[in-house]
Every structure is written in C-alpha cells, then in structure tokens.
Design a protein around this motif. Structure first.
Motif, PDB file in Angstrom:
ATOM      1  N   ILE A 108      -0.381 -11.467  -3.656  1.00  0.00           N
ATOM      2  CA  ILE A 108       1.048 -11.456  -3.321  1.00  0.00           C
ATOM      3  C   ILE A 108       1.587 -12.880  -3.297  1.00  0.00           C
ATOM      4  O   ILE A 108       2.618 -13.187  -3.916  1.00  0.00           O
ATOM      5  CB  ILE A 108       1.297 -10.780  -1.962  1.00  0.00           C
ATOM      6  N   VAL A 110      -4.159  -9.546  -0.771  1.00  0.00           N
ATOM      7  CA  VAL A 110      -3.007 -10.215  -0.151  1.00  0.00           C
ATOM      8  C   VAL A 110      -2.761 -11.559  -0.824  1.00  0.00           C
ATOM      9  O   VAL A 110      -1.605 -11.969  -1.027  1.00  0.00           O
ATOM     10  CB  VAL A 110      -3.233 -10.384   1.361  1.00  0.00           C
ATOM     11  N   LEU A 158      -1.615  -4.892  -6.810  1.00  0.00           N
ATOM     12  CA  LEU A 158      -0.272  -5.005  -6.251  1.00  0.00           C
ATOM     13  C   LEU A 158       0.564  -3.796  -6.644  1.00  0.00           C
ATOM     14  O   LEU A 158       0.315  -3.141  -7.656  1.00  0.00           O
ATOM     15  CB  LEU A 158       0.412  -6.290  -6.739  1.00  0.00           C
ATOM     16  N   LEU A 213       3.422 -12.604   6.051  1.00  0.00           N
ATOM     17  CA  LEU A 213       3.933 -11.361   5.479  1.00  0.00           C
ATOM     18  C   LEU A 213       4.025 -10.305   6.569  1.00  0.00           C
ATOM     19  O   LEU A 213       3.270 -10.325   7.534  1.00  0.00           O
ATOM     20  CB  LEU A 213       2.993 -10.865   4.372  1.00  0.00           C
ATOM     21  N   ASP A 238      -8.187  -9.386   1.908  1.00  0.00           N
ATOM     22  CA  ASP A 238      -7.667 -10.746   1.803  1.00  0.00           C
ATOM     23  C   ASP A 238      -7.408 -11.158   0.361  1.00  0.00           C
ATOM     24  O   ASP A 238      -6.421 -11.862   0.076  1.00  0.00           O
ATOM     25  CB  ASP A 238      -8.635 -11.730   2.458  1.00  0.00           C
ATOM     26  N   ALA A 298      -2.662 -12.223   5.680  1.00  0.00           N
ATOM     27  CA  ALA A 298      -1.287 -11.696   5.686  1.00  0.00           C
ATOM     28  C   ALA A 298      -0.450 -12.379   6.756  1.00  0.00           C
ATOM     29  O   ALA A 298       0.760 -12.582   6.575  1.00  0.00           O
ATOM     30  CB  ALA A 298      -1.301 -10.191   5.916  1.00  0.00           C
ATOM     31  N   ALA A 313       0.362  -4.836  -0.942  1.00  0.00           N
ATOM     32  CA  ALA A 313      -1.085  -4.882  -1.123  1.00  0.00           C
ATOM     33  C   ALA A 313      -1.746  -4.488   0.187  1.00  0.00           C
ATOM     34  O   ALA A 313      -1.141  -4.553   1.258  1.00  0.00           O
ATOM     35  CB  ALA A 313      -1.542  -6.275  -1.551  1.00  0.00           C
ATOM     36  N   ASP A 314      -2.997  -4.073   0.103  1.00  0.00           N
ATOM     37  CA  ASP A 314      -3.778  -3.691   1.284  1.00  0.00           C
ATOM     38  C   ASP A 314      -3.882  -4.890   2.225  1.00  0.00           C
ATOM     39  O   ASP A 314      -4.468  -5.927   1.884  1.00  0.00           O
ATOM     40  CB  ASP A 314      -5.162  -3.236   0.830  1.00  0.00           C
ATOM     41  N   ALA A 315      -3.310  -4.763   3.423  1.00  0.00           N
ATOM     42  CA  ALA A 315      -3.301  -5.879   4.376  1.00  0.00           C
ATOM     43  C   ALA A 315      -4.701  -6.255   4.834  1.00  0.00           C
ATOM     44  O   ALA A 315      -4.917  -7.386   5.299  1.00  0.00           O
ATOM     45  CB  ALA A 315      -2.435  -5.522   5.582  1.00  0.00           C
ATOM     46  N   ALA A 348       0.616  -5.081   3.491  1.00  0.00           N
ATOM     47  CA  ALA A 348       1.456  -6.275   3.506  1.00  0.00           C
ATOM     48  C   ALA A 348       2.480  -6.129   2.385  1.00  0.00           C
ATOM     49  O   ALA A 348       2.115  -5.845   1.239  1.00  0.00           O
ATOM     50  CB  ALA A 348       0.605  -7.519   3.296  1.00  0.00           C
ATOM     51  N   VAL A 350       3.358  -6.592   7.858  1.00  0.00           N
ATOM     52  CA  VAL A 350       2.435  -5.497   7.591  1.00  0.00           C
ATOM     53  C   VAL A 350       3.124  -4.178   7.936  1.00  0.00           C
ATOM     54  O   VAL A 350       3.653  -4.011   9.042  1.00  0.00           O
ATOM     55  CB  VAL A 350       1.139  -5.658   8.408  1.00  0.00           C
ATOM     56  N   ALA A 395      -6.089  -8.965   9.353  1.00  0.00           N
ATOM     57  CA  ALA A 395      -4.923  -9.446   8.602  1.00  0.00           C
ATOM     58  C   ALA A 395      -4.632 -10.929   8.782  1.00  0.00           C
ATOM     59  O   ALA A 395      -3.472 -11.336   8.831  1.00  0.00           O
ATOM     60  CB  ALA A 395      -3.689  -8.621   8.977  1.00  0.00           C
TER      61      ALA A 395
END
Length: 361
Positions: free
Chosen positions: A47, A44, A23, A59, A41, A106, A36-38, A139, A61, A103
C-alpha cells in the motif's frame, strides 16, 4: 480490473485476493480504499509503495464488526465504547492503544491504531468473507496517490492505479469525504479530523465533551489525512469569499477589455492573402465553485466556467472529490472555491478544501 460488487463471486474473489496478500480497491461509504490484510506486513507495505506514502504515516484498519476491535486494541475506554455503540458501522475512526503484536506496519510504528467499521454493504461483505479466510482486519487508506484527491467511484480508482488492480465496484460513495477521526488514547476524546459527524453529535453520544483543538496538537498521534497539504487536484485551489470572487472576476473583465483594445488595430488591418478561419473556442482556465450568485461578464466567458456548489453540507461532501476531479479533467489551471460557512456541519468539507488549497512543502 473492475468487478461488480453485487455479485457473490466478486466478494469471494476479493476476499481471496486479500488472503493472498494482494491489494484491492474497496468501496466504503466514505471513499474507496486501497486495501490489504492488516495482519500481513508485506501486503501492507505494498500500500505504502503503490501510493507513494511515507511508511510512518499510519493507515486506518477496517474491521467487520465491533468485536474486531479486541483483536487490534489493547484497551477501549468507556467513552470510546459508547462511540462504537452509537456510530458503528459508520464513518467514524477511533484511535486506540494498539496491541503490541498487531498491525505495527499499518500503524506506522506507533503504539496506537486507527480502527473503523464501515457501513457500506459491499465492504461489509468483503470484510466478513475475509474473516472466514483468516483476514481479521483490512488496512485501507484512500485509493489514490499520496496527497491527491480521494476517489469516490471505482472508475476514479482505476484511473489512479490502472487495470492491474482488482477493484470491487460498489457505486458512488454515499458520504464522499473520509471518516471523522477521534483520538481515544487520552483521558478525553480529541477530534483529529472532522468528517460527517459533528463534535456535538460525538459529545452527546459518548457523554464527554469532545475536544476540538484549534492549533496543531503535539501530543496527538499521527493520523490519516491530517497533513497540511492533502486532497489536492492538479489545478491550484483558491479559497475565497463571495466578495473576493466577484472582485477577482471584475479584475479579469478589466484586463480582458484592455487586451481587446490593444488588439483592435491589428485586427482591423487588411488581410494580404488567404481566408482566416474561425478560431476554436478556448477552454476555460478557471473554474468557480460557489454557493452565492456570481455574475460573469461576456468578456470573461472564454476563460471562466461557473458551477453551483450545493447549499447542503452533506450533499456538498458527497460531490466534493468528484467535482475536483472533474475540474482537473477539464484542464483548468485554477479552481476558485467559495469558502464554506464556519459552522460544525461544514467542518469536514472546509477541512478538505483548506488542505487542498495549501501548497505542498
């Protein structure tokens, strides 16, 4: 840990953190995001866990450019493309049909996804560096515990999540409230969350009248920041007209005078022994944030602190969340806010204050 976003090594470290699935506290022009990288998983999921956010609450993106939309959206209506052309990079989120393979976590499991291209130069630098490492979207909901006041400085984020979180310091956010959200999954654009951009600006740009529903829309996809109770400080927020504030202050003055008279005989009684020291001034329990002239009687001064609300809606939005956080830091129990005007320019500020004043259910 807060790192200076103006330094190239910070940008590299931030992009690498996203690539690892960590994060990140990310500045944008609206508010700071918990990023975080969308496409990851598990990342995410961190988060949702860190914020205490329900997993079905989607969330937004963030992408580095308009070209990033094609990676996440299956279709972009013509009016949505016009909004992208007019306002990206900038404080506008579009809800678009989601590619099934992208995603899903997300998006909270929905078949739509909220996409935004932020204008903040530090966010842009991190997103572009992330793309080079295979992170094609980030995200990033607001970097605060779920339902609480959004952060507009790196220090606000550190106060929420502690020193363990890597935070990129990009200075105070210029806009200060979250992005305008427009649903583009239907035949016409629908405003889901007001922000810095007004419906008139949006309608002119896309050539289609943007619908502004005045009641909950059962057909609308879920979107960030649209719960009835949101953006809430620890103190109780009350939205009041200038006349209601003055009337409430008058009531406090009457009560204070009555209490003083009740105490008078006891105060006049002789002290049997010792010397009474002066009591330290009590901290205010009520903060008032108002645009109108408001008078406070001397009898109220020990329990009321008055602050001037900016007359300009953009300036007010810039200061809004920082001001609410400041009131909490002062330990007040109530925040009386003069209700903003019912004009489009004030819609974003009024929306945030209305949600902050709504009790959680």
């Amino acid at each position: 840990m807060i790192l200076d976003g103006q330094l190239p090594p910070t940008i590299t470290a931030a992009a690498q953190a996203l690539q690892r699935g960590d994060l990140l506290g990310l500045p944008t022009e609206t508010v700071y995001g918990l990023a975080a990288d969308a496409g990851n998983d598990a990342a995410v999921g961190k988060i949702f866990a860190a914020k205490g956010r329900p997993a079905n609450h989607p969330l937004i993106v963030h992408v580095a450019s308009a070209q990033g939309v094609q990676r996440f959206a299956s279709h972009v209506p013509a009016f949505a493309q016009k909004l992208i052309d007019a306002f990206w990079p900038g404080p506008l989120t579009l809800i678009l049909p989601r590619r099934p393979d992208m995603a899903a976590v997300a998006a909270g499991g929905q078949n739509s996804v909220g996409l935004r291209c932020p204008a903040h130069p530090v966010a842009q630098a991190v997103l572009q560096a992330g793309e080079a490492l295979g992170v094609y979207g980030v995200a990033a909901p607001s970097a605060n515990l779920f339902g609480r006041v959004s952060p507009t400085t790196a220090a606000h984020v550190a106060g929420e999540f502690g020193p363990e979180l890597l935070i990129v310091d990009g200075g105070a956010c210029a806009v200060g409230i979250e992005s305008t959200i427009v649903d583009c999954t239907r035949a016409a654009p629908v405003l889901l969350r007001p922000g810095a951009l007004t419906p008139e600006q949006l309608s002119v740009a896309c050539g289609v009248a943007v619908v502004t529903p005045h009641a909950p829309d059962a057909d609308a996809p879920r979107a960030s920041g649209t719960l009835a109770s949101h953006y809430a400080p620890h103190a109780k927020v009350r939205l009041m007209t200038a006349a209601e504030i003055q009337e409430a202050l008058h009531g406090l003055a009457v009560n204070a005078q009555s209490a003083k008279q009740d105490r008078a005989p006891a105060q006049a009684a002789p002290v049997s022994s010792g010397t009474a020291g002066e009591a330290s001034p009590a901290k205010p329990s009520i903060a008032i944030w108002a645009r109108s002239d408001t008078s406070i009687a001397p009898a109220q001064s020990h329990q009321v602190a008055l602050y001037a609300m900016p007359q300009d809606p953009a300036v007010c939005a810039h200061h809004l969340f920082a001001q609410l956080r400041s009131f909490d830091a002062q330990g007040v129990t109530q925040i009386w806010v003069e209700t903003p005007p019912f004009t489009p320019a004030w819609d974003g500020v009024r929306d945030r204050l209305t949600r902050a004043a709504t009790p959680a259910r």
